[in-house]
Enzyme design. Sequence first.
Site, PDB file in Angstrom:
ATOM      1  N   PHE A  77     -13.697  -7.310 -36.703  1.00 35.99           N
ATOM      2  CA  PHE A  77     -14.157  -5.967 -36.333  1.00 35.99           C
ATOM      3  C   PHE A  77     -15.470  -5.721 -37.085  1.00 35.99           C
ATOM      4  O   PHE A  77     -15.465  -5.606 -38.315  1.00 35.99           O
ATOM      5  CB  PHE A  77     -13.082  -4.954 -36.747  1.00 35.99           C
ATOM      6  CG  PHE A  77     -13.366  -3.525 -36.385  1.00 35.99           C
ATOM      7  CD1 PHE A  77     -13.114  -3.055 -35.105  1.00 35.99           C
ATOM      8  CD2 PHE A  77     -13.862  -2.642 -37.334  1.00 35.99           C
ATOM      9  CE1 PHE A  77     -13.348  -1.730 -34.776  1.00 35.99           C
ATOM     10  CE2 PHE A  77     -14.096  -1.314 -37.018  1.00 35.99           C
ATOM     11  CZ  PHE A  77     -13.841  -0.856 -35.737  1.00 35.99           C
ATOM     12  N   GLU A 108     -22.538  -2.866 -42.238  1.00 32.76           N
ATOM     13  CA  GLU A 108     -23.781  -3.655 -42.305  1.00 32.76           C
ATOM     14  C   GLU A 108     -24.330  -3.586 -43.724  1.00 32.76           C
ATOM     15  O   GLU A 108     -23.877  -2.769 -44.536  1.00 32.76           O
ATOM     16  CB  GLU A 108     -24.798  -3.076 -41.319  1.00 32.76           C
ATOM     17  CG  GLU A 108     -24.315  -3.139 -39.877  1.00 32.76           C
ATOM     18  CD  GLU A 108     -25.404  -2.821 -38.867  1.00 32.76           C
ATOM     19  OE1 GLU A 108     -26.536  -2.485 -39.275  1.00 32.76           O
ATOM     20  OE2 GLU A 108     -25.098  -2.916 -37.668  1.00 32.76           O
ATOM     21  N   ILE A 129     -17.092  -8.795 -43.263  1.00 36.79           N
ATOM     22  CA  ILE A 129     -16.223  -8.747 -42.078  1.00 36.79           C
ATOM     23  C   ILE A 129     -15.002  -9.649 -42.275  1.00 36.79           C
ATOM     24  O   ILE A 129     -15.123 -10.881 -42.354  1.00 36.79           O
ATOM     25  CB  ILE A 129     -17.011  -9.131 -40.806  1.00 36.79           C
ATOM     26  CG1 ILE A 129     -18.266  -8.243 -40.670  1.00 36.79           C
ATOM     27  CG2 ILE A 129     -16.109  -9.017 -39.572  1.00 36.79           C
ATOM     28  CD1 ILE A 129     -18.002  -6.739 -40.660  1.00 36.79           C
ATOM     29  N   THR A 130     -13.822  -9.007 -42.325  1.00 37.50           N
ATOM     30  CA  THR A 130     -12.558  -9.732 -42.494  1.00 37.50           C
ATOM     31  C   THR A 130     -12.363 -10.705 -41.337  1.00 37.50           C
ATOM     32  O   THR A 130     -12.624 -10.356 -40.175  1.00 37.50           O
ATOM     33  CB  THR A 130     -11.387  -8.721 -42.540  1.00 37.50           C
ATOM     34  OG1 THR A 130     -11.603  -7.834 -43.634  1.00 37.50           O
ATOM     35  CG2 THR A 130     -10.044  -9.420 -42.706  1.00 37.50           C
ATOM     36  N   GLU A 183     -11.553   0.666 -44.823  1.00 38.37           N
ATOM     37  CA  GLU A 183     -11.106   1.643 -43.794  1.00 38.37           C
ATOM     38  C   GLU A 183     -11.420   3.062 -44.258  1.00 38.37           C
ATOM     39  O   GLU A 183     -10.685   4.010 -43.973  1.00 38.37           O
ATOM     40  CB  GLU A 183      -9.601   1.526 -43.501  1.00 38.37           C
ATOM     41  CG  GLU A 183      -9.100   0.131 -43.309  1.00 38.37           C
ATOM     42  CD  GLU A 183      -9.141  -0.375 -41.888  1.00 38.37           C
ATOM     43  OE1 GLU A 183      -9.327   0.444 -40.984  1.00 38.37           O
ATOM     44  OE2 GLU A 183      -9.002  -1.584 -41.698  1.00 38.37           O
ATOM     45  N   THR A 199     -13.478   4.865 -47.814  1.00 36.05           N
ATOM     46  CA  THR A 199     -13.141   5.047 -49.235  1.00 36.05           C
ATOM     47  C   THR A 199     -12.352   6.344 -49.428  1.00 36.05           C
ATOM     48  O   THR A 199     -12.295   7.183 -48.523  1.00 36.05           O
ATOM     49  CB  THR A 199     -14.426   5.133 -50.084  1.00 36.05           C
ATOM     50  OG1 THR A 199     -15.152   6.300 -49.653  1.00 36.05           O
ATOM     51  CG2 THR A 199     -15.303   3.902 -49.928  1.00 36.05           C
TER      52      THR A 199
HETATM   53  C1  LIG Z   1     -12.305  -7.030 -48.606  1.00 37.34           C
HETATM   54  C2  LIG Z   1     -13.107  -6.193 -47.642  1.00 37.34           C
HETATM   55  C3  LIG Z   1     -12.849  -6.277 -46.275  1.00 37.34           C
HETATM   56  C4  LIG Z   1     -13.614  -5.540 -45.367  1.00 37.34           C
HETATM   57  N1  LIG Z   1     -13.406  -5.720 -44.014  1.00 37.34           N
HETATM   58  C5  LIG Z   1     -14.239  -5.096 -43.125  1.00 37.34           C
HETATM   59  C6  LIG Z   1     -14.158  -5.384 -41.718  1.00 37.34           C
HETATM   60  O1  LIG Z   1     -13.338  -6.199 -41.260  1.00 37.34           O
HETATM   61  N2  LIG Z   1     -15.025  -4.754 -40.881  1.00 37.34           N
HETATM   62  C7  LIG Z   1     -15.958  -3.867 -41.309  1.00 37.34           C
HETATM   63  O2  LIG Z   1     -16.714  -3.333 -40.483  1.00 37.34           O
HETATM   64  N3  LIG Z   1     -16.068  -3.559 -42.647  1.00 37.34           N
HETATM   65  C8  LIG Z   1     -15.241  -4.166 -43.557  1.00 37.34           C
HETATM   66  N4  LIG Z   1     -15.357  -3.904 -44.912  1.00 37.34           N
HETATM   67  C9  LIG Z   1     -16.351  -2.939 -45.354  1.00 37.34           C
HETATM   68  C10 LIG Z   1     -15.740  -1.645 -45.901  1.00 37.34           C
HETATM   69  O3  LIG Z   1     -15.155  -0.903 -44.862  1.00 37.34           O
HETATM   70  C11 LIG Z   1     -16.870  -0.888 -46.633  1.00 37.34           C
HETATM   71  O4  LIG Z   1     -17.180  -1.648 -47.803  1.00 37.34           O
HETATM   72  C12 LIG Z   1     -16.471   0.525 -46.986  1.00 37.34           C
HETATM   73  O5  LIG Z   1     -16.372   1.315 -45.818  1.00 37.34           O
HETATM   74  C13 LIG Z   1     -17.497   1.192 -47.927  1.00 37.34           C
HETATM   75  O6  LIG Z   1     -18.803   1.024 -47.467  1.00 37.34           O
HETATM   76  P1  LIG Z   1     -19.930   0.463 -48.466  1.00 37.34           P
HETATM   77  O7  LIG Z   1     -19.397  -0.778 -49.107  1.00 37.34           O
HETATM   78  O8  LIG Z   1     -21.214   0.358 -47.741  1.00 37.34           O
HETATM   79  O9  LIG Z   1     -20.036   1.553 -49.602  1.00 37.34           O
HETATM   80  P2  LIG Z   1     -21.003   2.845 -49.574  1.00 37.34           P
HETATM   81  O10 LIG Z   1     -20.903   3.541 -48.266  1.00 37.34           O
HETATM   82  O11 LIG Z   1     -22.364   2.400 -50.039  1.00 37.34           O
HETATM   83  O12 LIG Z   1     -20.319   3.747 -50.692  1.00 37.34           O
HETATM   84  C14 LIG Z   1     -20.576   3.576 -52.091  1.00 37.34           C
HETATM   85  C15 LIG Z   1     -19.894   4.730 -52.835  1.00 37.34           C
HETATM   86  O13 LIG Z   1     -20.463   5.988 -52.389  1.00 37.34           O
HETATM   87  C16 LIG Z   1     -19.414   6.837 -51.936  1.00 37.34           C
HETATM   88  N5  LIG Z   1     -19.913   7.638 -50.810  1.00 37.34           N
HETATM   89  C17 LIG Z   1     -20.551   7.219 -49.694  1.00 37.34           C
HETATM   90  N6  LIG Z   1     -20.839   8.281 -48.893  1.00 37.34           N
HETATM   91  C18 LIG Z   1     -20.345   9.379 -49.517  1.00 37.34           C
HETATM   92  C19 LIG Z   1     -20.321  10.768 -49.198  1.00 37.34           C
HETATM   93  N7  LIG Z   1     -20.834  11.245 -48.060  1.00 37.34           N
HETATM   94  N8  LIG Z   1     -19.744  11.610 -50.082  1.00 37.34           N
HETATM   95  C20 LIG Z   1     -19.204  11.152 -51.242  1.00 37.34           C
HETATM   96  N9  LIG Z   1     -19.199   9.847 -51.608  1.00 37.34           N
HETATM   97  C21 LIG Z   1     -19.762   8.975 -50.745  1.00 37.34           C
HETATM   98  C22 LIG Z   1     -18.279   5.897 -51.504  1.00 37.34           C
HETATM   99  O14 LIG Z   1     -17.030   6.565 -51.529  1.00 37.34           O
HETATM  100  C23 LIG Z   1     -18.383   4.823 -52.557  1.00 37.34           C
HETATM  101  O15 LIG Z   1     -17.724   5.255 -53.732  1.00 37.34           O
HETATM  102  C24 LIG Z   1     -14.614  -4.646 -45.833  1.00 37.34           C
HETATM  103  C25 LIG Z   1     -14.867  -4.553 -47.211  1.00 37.34           C
HETATM  104  C26 LIG Z   1     -14.156  -5.335 -48.114  1.00 37.34           C
HETATM  105  C27 LIG Z   1     -14.524  -5.268 -49.575  1.00 37.34           C
END
Ligand SMILES: Cc1cc2nc3c(=O)[nH]c(=O)nc-3n(C[C@H](O)[C@H](O)[C@H](O)COP(=O)(O)OP(=O)(O)OC[C@H]3O[C@@H](n4cnc5c(N)ncnc54)[C@H](O)[C@@H]3O)c2cc1C
Length: 393
Positions: free
Chosen positions: A128, A132, A162-163, A371, A373
């Site tokens: 999925f 990015e 991406i898992t 899914e 934070t």
């Molecule tokens: C093991 C693993 C598996 C994953 N699998 C998938 C997958 O299969 N497909 C996929 O699409 N993604 C996947 N992800 C991605 C995952 O969903 C994202 O890492 C997650 O949604 C957070 O996005 P980010 O890493 O860009 O953090 P950021 O969005 O940069 O967030 C950094 C920090 O800022 C905080 N923050 C951001 N916006 C706000 C706001 N508006 N208000 C307050 N705080 C905020 C967040 O809570 C966090 O603490 C995976 C990640 C991991 C580590």
Amino acid sequence: MLDTDMQAAMDADVFEAFIQQLRRFVRERLVPAEPEVIALDRVPAPLLAEMRDLGLFGISTPIEYGGVGMNVSQYIETIRQLSWAAPAFRSALSINIGMVSGAILAGGTQAQKAHWLPRLVEGDIAAFGLTEPDSGSDAAGLKTRATRTGEGYVLNGTKRYITNAPYADVALIMARTSAESLPKNAHVSAFLVPMASPGVSVSSPDAKMGQAGSQIADIILEDVHVPADALLGGVEGQGFRAAMQSLDKGRLSVAAAATGYAARILDSGLRYAMERKAFGEPIAQFQLIQAMLADSKAEIYAAESMLADATRRADRGERISLEASATKMFASEMCGRVADRVVQIHGGAGYLKEYEAERFFRDARIYRIYEGTTQIQQLVIAKNMIREFGRGE
Ligand SMILES: Cc1cc2nc3c(=O)[nH]c(=O)nc-3n(C[C@H](O)[C@H](O)[C@H](O)COP(=O)(O)OP(=O)(O)OC[C@H]3O[C@@H](n4cnc5c(N)ncnc54)[C@H](O)[C@@H]3O)c2cc1C
């Protein structure tokens, strides 16, 4: 909101027999295989085949597409039971059933359902692609572009973390089809992209803190040509909605994973507390140890009750964005607290790789991040509260 293409429940007696069979499979086959999964950083193919044979890849897919046709309560209970074992087992199938099959069922054309759903039930592995390098929580800020050509679309961009990416057969890729985001998020479309398509490449798997056996990597799309019928639903601008609908189910699945795993972690803490002696008696006799056990038990019970309520509402066709976020937030934070207490109950042994507590602690950490934070769940919950207040509900 969960998809409206909701199927009827599996017969209650059949479901109960299935759960008993699953509990045995988890304890007799999956838990003993955990060291091998960790050493290989993969679920071994023969075990994946056994999981397919049990019907696990089709739990939420209607019978007409080869699935077993569970309702949301049954599907999420299955995930909770499966999650007694290491998280890699759920990861191998959760993207298939919760995210990709869910999106196809909710927003795919009849031809897409007929083509993809039976393959996903059979165990083709799905990925999925939403996140990015420059957009995670701000999912609509994605940069991957899909440009229309005479016969279809050409995709360019990078998807991160991406898992299943290293071994997926197909990916649901969210990409921009227009600069215009009105109505809200209408610039995002979803595409079903076979991973063998020319121009698709995958980075080396990322080294992670925990959840060994489940791999993540970048998917790089360079001039990837897909036919017009790769567009989910055949209509541009539906991608964000499809992704968000899948996320509601995905959040319940993560909540179930965190709740099931917390029960396993607590079981290991209780066993250790009964066996380990200090000051001449089992540490389970000390009231401060009992407090950690009792708080953990009560919190697991609370998460189980939230799961039961949220899934019952979903099966009644109610909108459950708030409940899915609240349950995911509570269960994931709770699992972290339980894992931390169980390290503490183990004393010095809790810090050693020789004992499971250290692995549980690392594995549990991701549930608060993917899914959405915990902070994003807080925003979803508060936005829903404000909306309901505005409506006078
Ligand atoms: C093991 C693993 C598996 C994953 N699998 C998938 C997958 O299969 N497909 C996929 O699409 N993604 C996947 N992800 C991605 C995952 O969903 C994202 O890492 C997650 O949604 C957070 O996005 P980010 O890493 O860009 O953090 P950021 O969005 O940069 O967030 C950094 C920090 O800022 C905080 N923050 C951001 N916006 C706000 C706001 N508006 N208000 C307050 N705080 C905020 C967040 O809570 C966090 O603490 C995976 C990640 C991991 C580590």
